[in-house]
Design a protein around this motif. Sequence first.
Motif, PDB file in Angstrom:
ATOM      1  N   LEU A 188       0.833  -1.203   0.000  1.00  0.00           N
ATOM      2  CA  LEU A 188       0.000   0.000   0.000  1.00  0.00           C
ATOM      3  C   LEU A 188       0.864   1.248   0.000  1.00  0.00           C
ATOM      4  O   LEU A 188       0.582   2.227  -0.727  1.00  0.00           O
TER       5      LEU A 188
ATOM      6  N   ALA B  58       2.354   1.646  -3.460  1.00  0.00           N
ATOM      7  CA  ALA B  58       1.364   2.121  -4.438  1.00  0.00           C
ATOM      8  C   ALA B  58       1.193   3.633  -4.354  1.00  0.00           C
ATOM      9  O   ALA B  58       1.160   4.339  -5.370  1.00  0.00           O
ATOM     10  N   MET B  59       1.086   4.160  -3.130  1.00  0.00           N
ATOM     11  CA  MET B  59       0.924   5.608  -2.963  1.00  0.00           C
ATOM     12  C   MET B  59       2.196   6.334  -3.359  1.00  0.00           C
ATOM     13  O   MET B  59       2.161   7.440  -3.947  1.00  0.00           O
TER      14      MET B  59
ATOM     15  N   GLN C 111       2.352   6.570  -7.064  1.00  0.00           N
ATOM     16  CA  GLN C 111       1.433   7.600  -7.568  1.00  0.00           C
ATOM     17  C   GLN C 111       2.033   8.988  -7.350  1.00  0.00           C
ATOM     18  O   GLN C 111       1.977   9.869  -8.234  1.00  0.00           O
TER      19      GLN C 111
ATOM     20  N   LEU D  81      -2.941   0.107  -5.425  1.00  0.00           N
ATOM     21  CA  LEU D  81      -3.554   0.612  -4.190  1.00  0.00           C
ATOM     22  C   LEU D  81      -4.859  -0.111  -3.910  1.00  0.00           C
ATOM     23  O   LEU D  81      -5.119  -0.541  -2.756  1.00  0.00           O
TER      24      LEU D  81
ATOM     25  N   GLU E 249      -7.429   4.976   3.899  1.00  0.00           N
ATOM     26  CA  GLU E 249      -8.013   4.915   2.554  1.00  0.00           C
ATOM     27  C   GLU E 249      -8.681   6.235   2.191  1.00  0.00           C
ATOM     28  O   GLU E 249      -8.558   6.725   1.055  1.00  0.00           O
TER      29      GLU E 249
ATOM     30  N   ALA F 232      -6.061   8.619   1.251  1.00  0.00           N
ATOM     31  CA  ALA F 232      -5.503   8.309  -0.075  1.00  0.00           C
ATOM     32  C   ALA F 232      -6.477   8.720  -1.173  1.00  0.00           C
ATOM     33  O   ALA F 232      -6.076   9.324  -2.189  1.00  0.00           O
TER      34      ALA F 232
END
Length: 635
Positions: free
Chosen positions: A56, A59-60, A63, A89, A114, A117
């Motif tokens: 996680l 993934a962030m 991005q 994500l 979440e 995000a």
Amino acid sequence: MTKTFGLNRSLGGAIAIIALVAVLGSAAVLTTQGQLQAAIDARGRSNLVLRSLYSLRIAMLNQETGLRGYLLTGRPDSLEPYRQGMPMLDDALGRLHALIGGDAVRSGWLAEAEKAARSWQDEVAEAVIRGMSDAASRPEAARIESDGTGKAYFDTFRARLDAIQTEEERLREMQGEHLARAQRIAAIVSWVSTLLTLLICASIGAAIHRKVVGPLTRLAEAMRRLSRRDLTADVPATHQHDEVGAMARAVQVFKDGLIELDRTSLLRATADTLPAMVGYIDARRRVGFLNGEFERWFDLEAEDISLVDGRPLAQVFAADPFPGIGRELDEAFAGTEVRFEHRLARRGLGRREVEAFYRPHRGADGRVLGVVTLLTDITERKRMERRLALHARDLRRTNEELEQFAYVASHDLKAPLRGIENLVTWIEEDLEAVLTGDTRTNMELLKSRVRRLESLLDDLLAYSRAGRGDVATEPVDTQALVEELAGLISPPEGFSIVAGNGLPTLDAARAPLTQALQNLIGNAVKHHDRPAEGHVWVDAHTLGGMVEFSVTDDGAGIPEQFRERVFGMFQTLRPRDEVEGSGMGLAIVRKLVDRQGGKIWLDDNPKGRGLSVHFTWPDGTKGTADGTDRELAAG
């Protein structure tokens, strides 16, 4: 009936215990293995959570990296990491929701991460991408990216993930401890079940040796000793409730049979020496035992008396019926002791008188098992009783004649004595003018001797009648009786007669008790050397079925060497001219006490000078000291 537990049941129980321990050990091992597997699974789940948290973050980060590259280059291909990070994500969030969905706290933290995000994606990333698509709005896009909003969302996102990771690491550490503990427990359970199995097997072996091997060895030794007629051998294991105990009890029965056989032999040898017929008849009217005396009385048609044991009674006594074979023996078998007399013919001696005593023999449950018989020849005793009855009748007739003689003699002698006394009085009156001092003294002495002789006759008659007559009993308050006698005796002025508080109310013949107390109190008053200040105390205390009375005075007393002599007839310690009395008082009291079954004795006054006369008297409310009633004691 003794409750037994078979050895097969005991061994089966031991095997069942071993199996139970094995099953329990296996169950414990399986349980610990399940706990171990659960700990391993939980630890694996923690590793998945940590990896998903890492995915996680990556993934962030991808991005954010793609968005920053796009801002710097303005080329659309720079957004490739951003676009790759979005499905990553979503996938990581999906895995985390599945892994920690049961934990409300961490699920809340994940929801906040979440949300942060998604907010960053919608409010920062997408706004920057739209702004960068137009050259005129690129400065605005750069401002959006740098105004701190994205950083705040990222900080919230990272903080919530860090919280989730910290909690997961704590849980992972706990799961590691659980795993280690489960491993230790599994090892302990395995060792304990093994040791328990070994211990139970050793205990079973020891129990078999103690309950089976040892007792059987000792039992074999006891049997060897009993086979040699050594009756001192102890039979072991009779208390065990199993097959070994049953075998031991059977050996004990065998030993008891040997002892009973020896006892029977001894009993027969002893009974054969008795001058009475001793026998035992069982409940089936069969002879259980007859001693040798039966053989001397009856024709039993047997070479040896022991050969009749077990035969029917009617068969053994076919020539002469067994005494009391009808009603008396039936009563004995019904449970009643029977005693009767019977005329029986003895071989060579003709008919004799026999006393028979039949006593039931009962078992532990009260059932009559047989009758013990005792037949005794009482012919000579009966003859003696008849002779004694004749002697008693002659003695009673002689006593009556002597009593009649004493009464007639005393009564007939009183008339001439009164005549002599009258003659002396008339002579005194006729010679009143010429009587000198010595002559007058002699005349007075003559009259006193006449009165003394009359008193002797009265006391002799009282002695002959003492204790005879009515023996009916009634409640007698002896304290009231002594107080009544104190007034009746009329002691001199200053003399006191005291009735003690311990004087009881007893069931007795009033007349003889009254006469005994009156004579003793009267003697104490009459023979006191200081009548003006004398004292007499009367007290009593109980002794079983008797009452001990004591009449105590503070007079001159009686020397010890004369204390038996004073109970004789006409015995006085002072000259008769100094004291009025015939010397019959204590003799009469002794006769009264003897006829009541008591005794009388003299002792010193425990408080000082004087004499104490003690005598015992039966109390009909409690029975006499020897267990007989008062009339028998008095007779």
